[in-house]
Design a protein around this motif. Structure first.
Motif, mmCIF file in Angstrom:
data_model
loop_
_atom_site.group_PDB
_atom_site.id
_atom_site.type_symbol
_atom_site.label_atom_id
_atom_site.label_comp_id
_atom_site.label_asym_id
_atom_site.label_seq_id
_atom_site.Cartn_x
_atom_site.Cartn_y
_atom_site.Cartn_z
ATOM 1 N N ASP A 32 0.819 -1.212 0.000
ATOM 2 C CA ASP A 32 0.000 0.000 0.000
ATOM 3 C C ASP A 32 0.851 1.259 0.000
ATOM 4 O O ASP A 32 0.406 2.332 0.391
ATOM 5 C CB ASP A 32 -0.940 0.010 1.204
ATOM 6 N N GLN A 33 2.096 1.140 -0.463
ATOM 7 C CA GLN A 33 3.006 2.273 -0.491
ATOM 8 C C GLN A 33 3.580 2.480 -1.891
ATOM 9 O O GLN A 33 3.719 1.527 -2.655
ATOM 10 C CB GLN A 33 4.153 2.082 0.512
ATOM 11 N N LYS A 35 6.779 4.574 -3.904
ATOM 12 C CA LYS A 35 7.975 5.405 -3.863
ATOM 13 C C LYS A 35 8.024 6.211 -5.154
ATOM 14 O O LYS A 35 7.913 5.674 -6.253
ATOM 15 C CB LYS A 35 9.236 4.560 -3.732
ATOM 16 N N LYS A 51 6.694 14.923 5.990
ATOM 17 C CA LYS A 51 6.044 13.713 6.478
ATOM 18 C C LYS A 51 4.721 14.046 7.170
ATOM 19 O O LYS A 51 4.642 14.978 7.960
ATOM 20 C CB LYS A 51 6.975 12.988 7.446
ATOM 21 N N SER A 70 -2.775 11.857 -1.515
ATOM 22 C CA SER A 70 -2.069 10.859 -0.726
ATOM 23 C C SER A 70 -1.356 11.530 0.440
ATOM 24 O O SER A 70 -1.221 12.762 0.474
ATOM 25 C CB SER A 70 -1.061 10.093 -1.586
ATOM 26 N N LEU A 73 4.643 9.623 3.668
ATOM 27 C CA LEU A 73 5.076 8.764 4.768
ATOM 28 C C LEU A 73 6.530 9.011 5.137
ATOM 29 O O LEU A 73 6.921 8.845 6.297
ATOM 30 C CB LEU A 73 4.890 7.289 4.386
ATOM 31 N N ASN A 74 7.330 9.380 4.140
ATOM 32 C CA ASN A 74 8.753 9.615 4.408
ATOM 33 C C ASN A 74 9.351 10.433 3.268
ATOM 34 O O ASN A 74 8.834 10.421 2.149
ATOM 35 C CB ASN A 74 9.501 8.288 4.551
ATOM 36 N N LEU A 81 8.080 8.668 -0.058
ATOM 37 C CA LEU A 81 7.291 7.454 0.123
ATOM 38 C C LEU A 81 5.897 7.905 0.497
ATOM 39 O O LEU A 81 5.710 8.614 1.486
ATOM 40 C CB LEU A 81 7.885 6.566 1.227
ATOM 41 N N ILE A 82 4.903 7.539 -0.315
ATOM 42 C CA ILE A 82 3.529 7.971 -0.075
ATOM 43 C C ILE A 82 2.617 6.768 0.025
ATOM 44 O O ILE A 82 2.966 5.664 -0.410
ATOM 45 C CB ILE A 82 3.027 8.905 -1.204
ATOM 46 N N LYS A 83 1.436 6.976 0.615
ATOM 47 C CA LYS A 83 0.432 5.912 0.662
ATOM 48 C C LYS A 83 -0.154 5.703 -0.728
ATOM 49 O O LYS A 83 -0.337 6.665 -1.485
ATOM 50 C CB LYS A 83 -0.701 6.290 1.625
ATOM 51 N N TYR A 84 -0.447 4.444 -1.059
ATOM 52 C CA TYR A 84 -1.140 4.186 -2.320
ATOM 53 C C TYR A 84 -2.522 4.825 -2.205
ATOM 54 O O TYR A 84 -3.242 4.596 -1.234
ATOM 55 C CB TYR A 84 -1.281 2.684 -2.574
#
Length: 203
Positions: A32-33, A35, A51, A70, A73-74, A81-84
């Motif tokens: 579910d992530q 990049k 973040k 979205s 996340l990082n 790095l994002i949420k799907y």
């Protein structure tokens, strides 16, 4: 029909600050992530991606404009790095969404002409004026969006018609944008998308 992120091309990302919008590439999709890499972003613009914040994204698939949001996340250098995204929406089949626009349009060399804007998209705009414009000519313009962001580009009228004169200026002009920076087109697309979302919520 479910829209897969893998099928979306020409991806753009927009943080809260329009000026830091940029293009991005998908590096990897895992569980579910997602990049992503932003190859053209500057160090100053990177500061607007943090973040926990929500970013808005859009691109094109075979049937038109696609939009989604979205959470970051990082962040590591130019990679996020994002949420799907849970909900990838097909906005319209046309490439650019046209929305009502009642903002300021300034045309270089025609400062004394009366102008009233009617609608706008990332591809062009429609307005009325008290003087006709020449089809095919290019005019330097400034478009002021609601958040005080100024878009500088040229426009080329593609259609000039006389109006009925009732509550409108005598000439209706439809024009397409020319010589427009990618960042300015992104801002126009995002303006359109946000207005569409507001109109949908009111319906």
């Amino acid at each position: 029909m479910e829209i897969k992120l893998e099928d979306v091309k020409n991806l753009k990302i927009v943080p809260e600050k329009f000026e830091s919008s940029t293009v991005f590439d998908i590096v990897e999709i895992k569980d579910d992530q997602v990049k992503i890499k932003m190859p053209l972003i500057s160090e100053i613009e990177l500061k607007d991606y943090n973040k926990g914040e929500t970013v808005e994204m859009f691109g094109l698939n075979k049937t038109g404009l696609v939009y989604f949001t979205s959470e970051i996340l990082n962040k590591e250098n130019k990679e996020l790095l994002i949420k799907y995204p849970n909900d990838i929406k097909q906005i319209q089949r046309r490439k650019y969404s046209r929305v009502p626009y009642d903002g300021k349009l300034a045309v270089k060399g025609k400062e004394k002409i009366k102008i009233k804007t009617e609608d706008i998209s990332a591809g062009g705009l429609k307005f009325t004026a008290d003087t006709p414009f020449m089809v095919g000519d290019e005019y330097e313009i400034k478009v002021e969006l609601s958040n005080n962001l100024i878009v500088n580009c040229t426009m080329q009228p593609i259609r000039v018609e006389e109006t009925d004169g009732e509550n409108r200026l005598p000439y209706a002009i439809s024009a397409k944008f020319k010589k427009i920076r990618s960042i300015d087109r992104i801002a126009l697309m995002q303006y359109s998308l946000r207005l569409i979302s507001e109109l949908e919520n009111k319906a």
